[in-house]
Motif scaffolding. Structure first.
Motif, PDB file in Angstrom:
ATOM      1  N   ASP A 251      -7.720  -8.358   7.777  1.00  0.00           N
ATOM      2  CA  ASP A 251      -7.598  -8.003   6.208  1.00  0.00           C
ATOM      3  C   ASP A 251      -7.457  -9.260   5.451  1.00  0.00           C
ATOM      4  O   ASP A 251      -7.674  -9.544   4.339  1.00  0.00           O
ATOM      5  CB  ASP A 251      -6.509  -7.217   5.875  1.00  0.00           C
ATOM      6  CG  ASP A 251      -6.482  -5.596   6.402  1.00  0.00           C
ATOM      7  OD1 ASP A 251      -8.005  -5.381   6.554  1.00  0.00           O
ATOM      8  OD2 ASP A 251      -5.884  -5.169   6.720  1.00  0.00           O
ATOM      9  N   LYS A 252      -7.114 -10.418   6.305  1.00  0.00           N
ATOM     10  CA  LYS A 252      -7.111 -11.686   5.535  1.00  0.00           C
ATOM     11  C   LYS A 252      -8.087 -12.712   6.118  1.00  0.00           C
ATOM     12  O   LYS A 252      -7.804 -13.536   6.948  1.00  0.00           O
ATOM     13  CB  LYS A 252      -5.529 -12.222   5.763  1.00  0.00           C
ATOM     14  CG  LYS A 252      -4.544 -11.160   5.436  1.00  0.00           C
ATOM     15  CD  LYS A 252      -4.575 -11.216   3.866  1.00  0.00           C
ATOM     16  CE  LYS A 252      -3.371 -10.183   3.628  1.00  0.00           C
ATOM     17  NZ  LYS A 252      -3.360  -8.758   4.213  1.00  0.00           N
TER      18      LYS A 252
ATOM     19  N   ARG B 185      -3.757  -7.276  10.625  1.00  0.00           N
ATOM     20  CA  ARG B 185      -3.755  -8.096   9.673  1.00  0.00           C
ATOM     21  C   ARG B 185      -4.578  -9.261   9.419  1.00  0.00           C
ATOM     22  O   ARG B 185      -5.165  -9.877   8.116  1.00  0.00           O
ATOM     23  CB  ARG B 185      -2.323  -8.466   9.670  1.00  0.00           C
ATOM     24  CG  ARG B 185      -1.778  -9.245   8.402  1.00  0.00           C
ATOM     25  CD  ARG B 185      -0.212  -9.453   8.430  1.00  0.00           C
ATOM     26  NE  ARG B 185       0.545 -10.162   7.593  1.00  0.00           N
ATOM     27  CZ  ARG B 185       0.461 -10.039   6.210  1.00  0.00           C
ATOM     28  NH1 ARG B 185       0.167  -8.737   5.761  1.00  0.00           N
ATOM     29  NH2 ARG B 185       0.976 -10.922   5.437  1.00  0.00           N
TER      30      ARG B 185
ATOM     31  N   ARG C  39      -8.071  -4.588  -1.081  1.00  0.00           N
ATOM     32  CA  ARG C  39      -6.880  -5.749  -0.547  1.00  0.00           C
ATOM     33  C   ARG C  39      -6.461  -5.146   0.916  1.00  0.00           C
ATOM     34  O   ARG C  39      -5.226  -5.395   1.100  1.00  0.00           O
ATOM     35  CB  ARG C  39      -5.759  -5.761  -1.753  1.00  0.00           C
ATOM     36  CG  ARG C  39      -6.308  -5.918  -3.052  1.00  0.00           C
ATOM     37  CD  ARG C  39      -5.175  -6.025  -4.038  1.00  0.00           C
ATOM     38  NE  ARG C  39      -5.491  -6.596  -5.393  1.00  0.00           N
ATOM     39  CZ  ARG C  39      -5.653  -7.602  -5.631  1.00  0.00           C
ATOM     40  NH1 ARG C  39      -5.472  -8.772  -4.935  1.00  0.00           N
ATOM     41  NH2 ARG C  39      -6.319  -7.832  -6.880  1.00  0.00           N
TER      42      ARG C  39
ATOM     43  N   THR D  14       3.242  -6.289  -3.014  1.00  0.00           N
ATOM     44  CA  THR D  14       3.359  -7.431  -2.709  1.00  0.00           C
ATOM     45  C   THR D  14       4.567  -8.103  -3.542  1.00  0.00           C
ATOM     46  O   THR D  14       4.469  -7.729  -4.899  1.00  0.00           O
ATOM     47  CB  THR D  14       2.080  -8.301  -3.087  1.00  0.00           C
ATOM     48  OG1 THR D  14       1.001  -7.725  -2.441  1.00  0.00           O
ATOM     49  CG2 THR D  14       2.098  -9.734  -2.622  1.00  0.00           C
TER      50      THR D  14
ATOM     51  N   ALA E 264       4.749  -8.455   2.150  1.00  0.00           N
ATOM     52  CA  ALA E 264       3.914  -7.197   1.787  1.00  0.00           C
ATOM     53  C   ALA E 264       4.261  -6.011   2.477  1.00  0.00           C
ATOM     54  O   ALA E 264       4.699  -6.197   3.501  1.00  0.00           O
ATOM     55  CB  ALA E 264       2.411  -7.868   2.273  1.00  0.00           C
ATOM     56  N   VAL E 265       3.575  -5.026   2.115  1.00  0.00           N
ATOM     57  CA  VAL E 265       4.047  -3.659   2.750  1.00  0.00           C
ATOM     58  C   VAL E 265       2.410  -3.275   2.736  1.00  0.00           C
ATOM     59  O   VAL E 265       1.668  -2.973   1.674  1.00  0.00           O
ATOM     60  CB  VAL E 265       4.845  -2.688   1.645  1.00  0.00           C
ATOM     61  CG1 VAL E 265       4.729  -1.273   2.483  1.00  0.00           C
ATOM     62  CG2 VAL E 265       6.079  -3.352   1.802  1.00  0.00           C
ATOM     63  N   GLU E 266       1.966  -2.610   4.058  1.00  0.00           N
ATOM     64  CA  GLU E 266       0.874  -2.091   4.171  1.00  0.00           C
ATOM     65  C   GLU E 266       0.900  -0.482   4.642  1.00  0.00           C
ATOM     66  O   GLU E 266       1.999  -0.247   5.309  1.00  0.00           O
ATOM     67  CB  GLU E 266       0.204  -2.887   5.418  1.00  0.00           C
ATOM     68  CG  GLU E 266      -0.251  -4.513   4.932  1.00  0.00           C
ATOM     69  CD  GLU E 266      -1.166  -5.043   5.945  1.00  0.00           C
ATOM     70  OE1 GLU E 266      -1.550  -4.456   6.807  1.00  0.00           O
ATOM     71  OE2 GLU E 266      -1.147  -6.382   5.830  1.00  0.00           O
TER      72      GLU E 266
ATOM     73  N   ARG F 228       3.333  -3.453  -7.339  1.00  0.00           N
ATOM     74  CA  ARG F 228       3.176  -2.253  -6.621  1.00  0.00           C
ATOM     75  C   ARG F 228       1.778  -1.889  -6.981  1.00  0.00           C
ATOM     76  O   ARG F 228       1.323  -1.593  -8.317  1.00  0.00           O
ATOM     77  CB  ARG F 228       4.018  -1.136  -7.074  1.00  0.00           C
ATOM     78  CG  ARG F 228       3.559   0.309  -6.292  1.00  0.00           C
ATOM     79  CD  ARG F 228       3.482   0.303  -4.962  1.00  0.00           C
ATOM     80  NE  ARG F 228       3.480   1.640  -4.403  1.00  0.00           N
ATOM     81  CZ  ARG F 228       2.478   2.432  -3.866  1.00  0.00           C
ATOM     82  NH1 ARG F 228       1.137   1.822  -4.130  1.00  0.00           N
ATOM     83  NH2 ARG F 228       2.581   3.442  -3.438  1.00  0.00           N
ATOM     84  N   ARG F 229       0.732  -1.761  -5.880  1.00  0.00           N
ATOM     85  CA  ARG F 229      -0.757  -1.521  -6.264  1.00  0.00           C
ATOM     86  C   ARG F 229      -0.895  -0.230  -6.951  1.00  0.00           C
ATOM     87  O   ARG F 229      -0.069   0.718  -6.218  1.00  0.00           O
ATOM     88  CB  ARG F 229      -1.581  -1.893  -5.217  1.00  0.00           C
ATOM     89  CG  ARG F 229      -1.595  -3.071  -4.307  1.00  0.00           C
ATOM     90  CD  ARG F 229      -1.944  -4.280  -5.343  1.00  0.00           C
ATOM     91  NE  ARG F 229      -1.705  -5.652  -4.730  1.00  0.00           N
ATOM     92  CZ  ARG F 229      -2.171  -6.645  -5.365  1.00  0.00           C
ATOM     93  NH1 ARG F 229      -2.575  -6.753  -6.929  1.00  0.00           N
ATOM     94  NH2 ARG F 229      -1.737  -7.760  -4.878  1.00  0.00           N
TER      95      ARG F 229
ATOM     96  N   ALA G 141       5.878  -3.692   7.136  1.00  0.00           N
ATOM     97  CA  ALA G 141       6.301  -4.723   6.080  1.00  0.00           C
ATOM     98  C   ALA G 141       6.431  -6.200   6.670  1.00  0.00           C
ATOM     99  O   ALA G 141       6.560  -6.202   7.805  1.00  0.00           O
ATOM    100  CB  ALA G 141       7.524  -4.292   5.496  1.00  0.00           C
TER     101      ALA G 141
ATOM    102  N   THR H 101      -2.978  -3.227   1.994  1.00  0.00           N
ATOM    103  CA  THR H 101      -1.533  -3.636   1.267  1.00  0.00           C
ATOM    104  C   THR H 101      -1.450  -2.706   0.084  1.00  0.00           C
ATOM    105  O   THR H 101      -2.534  -2.596  -0.824  1.00  0.00           O
ATOM    106  CB  THR H 101      -1.695  -5.089   0.651  1.00  0.00           C
ATOM    107  OG1 THR H 101      -1.996  -6.011   1.891  1.00  0.00           O
ATOM    108  CG2 THR H 101      -0.470  -5.406   0.136  1.00  0.00           C
TER     109      THR H 101
END
Length: 303
Positions: free
Chosen positions: A202-203, A199, A141, A147, A158-160, A124-125, A271, A144
């Protein structure tokens, strides 16, 4: 089923035996005149005796053949019950179930909860730079905040979290009015496409565009939540080596997702759970779907 087949085989052998016994070779017939036995009559009697002997020999041979056939049939069927037991065990074997564990966000405020496979690591960030900005939804990140995964199998959950307004503005829209439901944002397929596109931004390491399964898009009755699936091809530099190692020359990743506005704070929470197709098509895929089904965003209006 095995007993029925054995019975049928025995009945077939019995019928053959019965038919063979009913078979009698034709004999030479003659009419002798009483009191006048002739050399011709003597020949006929000898012929009749030879016919009787031949019939006995043939009957003996038929019995021997039929007994051998019946023995072979019984020997073949005797091994069937064990084979049937093995098949029954394979058919009735219980499906593999991936153990799950619950994760409840312990941040202040708590934002979500979901179930993940027990073997997955979970992060958990919490660092300020890692969390997305409340106004832009951007951070080191991306959006997100959580993770979980199994790096050995390249499976990730992943949860954003990001502002709905920012998502629309990034796509060139000027949002206004009610933005509290999926229906208010527009066509569900278009919204799912926007989420996938965000998404991928972001990646930056993503090499191929994801393809949305349009038939997978489902919106909840209250129109605050939607689910969808998309698939992405992964570039393989040495397909022949990959084929030798794991039996496939192409790699695809399938992702199941749930996006919701049920937090009622102007933020979209989504998610994503993904795995390579060869893993997703087995018990791991079922577990990832369970994880997405269990995802709940906490209502911030009442917390």
């Amino acid at each position: 089923m095995v007993k029925t087949s054995l019975t049928a085989a025995l009945l077939s052998v019995a019928v053959i035996v019965d038919q063979s016994q009913a078979f009698v070779p034709p004999r030479t017939t003659s009419i002798a005149i009483e009191g006048h036995a002739s050399s011709h009559e003597t020949c006929l009697l000898n012929q009749r005796r030879n016919d009787d002997d031949g019939e006995a020999i043939l009957s003996s041979q038929r019995r021997h053949v039929l007994q051998s056939t019946a023995a072979l049939a019984l020997a073949g069927f005797s091994s069937l019950p064990a084979f049937a037991d093995e098949v029954a065990e394979a058919v009735t074997a219980p499906p593999v179930v991936v153990p799950m564990k619950s994760f409840v966000d312990n941040a202040k405020p708590s934002l979500f909860s979901l179930d993940v496979p027990q073997r997955f690591f979970s992060i958990r960030r919490s660092a300020k730079g890692d969390l997305p900005d409340e106004k832009t939804g951007k951070g080191r990140r991306g959006g997100t905040i959580f993770t979980a995964g199994d790096m050995a199998k390249a499976e990730v959950i992943a949860v954003e979290r990001f502002p709905v307004k920012a998502m629309l503005e990034d796509e060139g829209y000027q949002p206004s009015g009610d933005l509290t439901t999926i229906a208010a944002l527009g066509d569900p397929v278009a919204v799912a496409t926007l989420l996938i596109r965000r998404r991928e931004k972001d990646k930056p390491g993503t090499q191929n565009s994801a393809v949305l399964d349009r038939n997978s898009v489902v919106v909840s009755p209250d129109t605050k939540t939607m689910m969808f699936t998309f698939r992405q091809e992964i570039n393989v530099q040495k397909p022949e080596l990959l084929l030798e190692e794991i039996g496939v020359s192409e790699l695809f990743r399938t992702t199941v997702a749930k996006a919701t506005l049920s937090s009622n704070d102007g933020q979209m929470m989504a998610a994503f759970a993904s795995a390579l197709d060869q893993d997703f098509n087995g018990p791991d895929g079922v577990a990832l779907q369970k994880a997405i089904d269990s995802f709940i965003a906490t209502d911030q209006a009442t917390s």
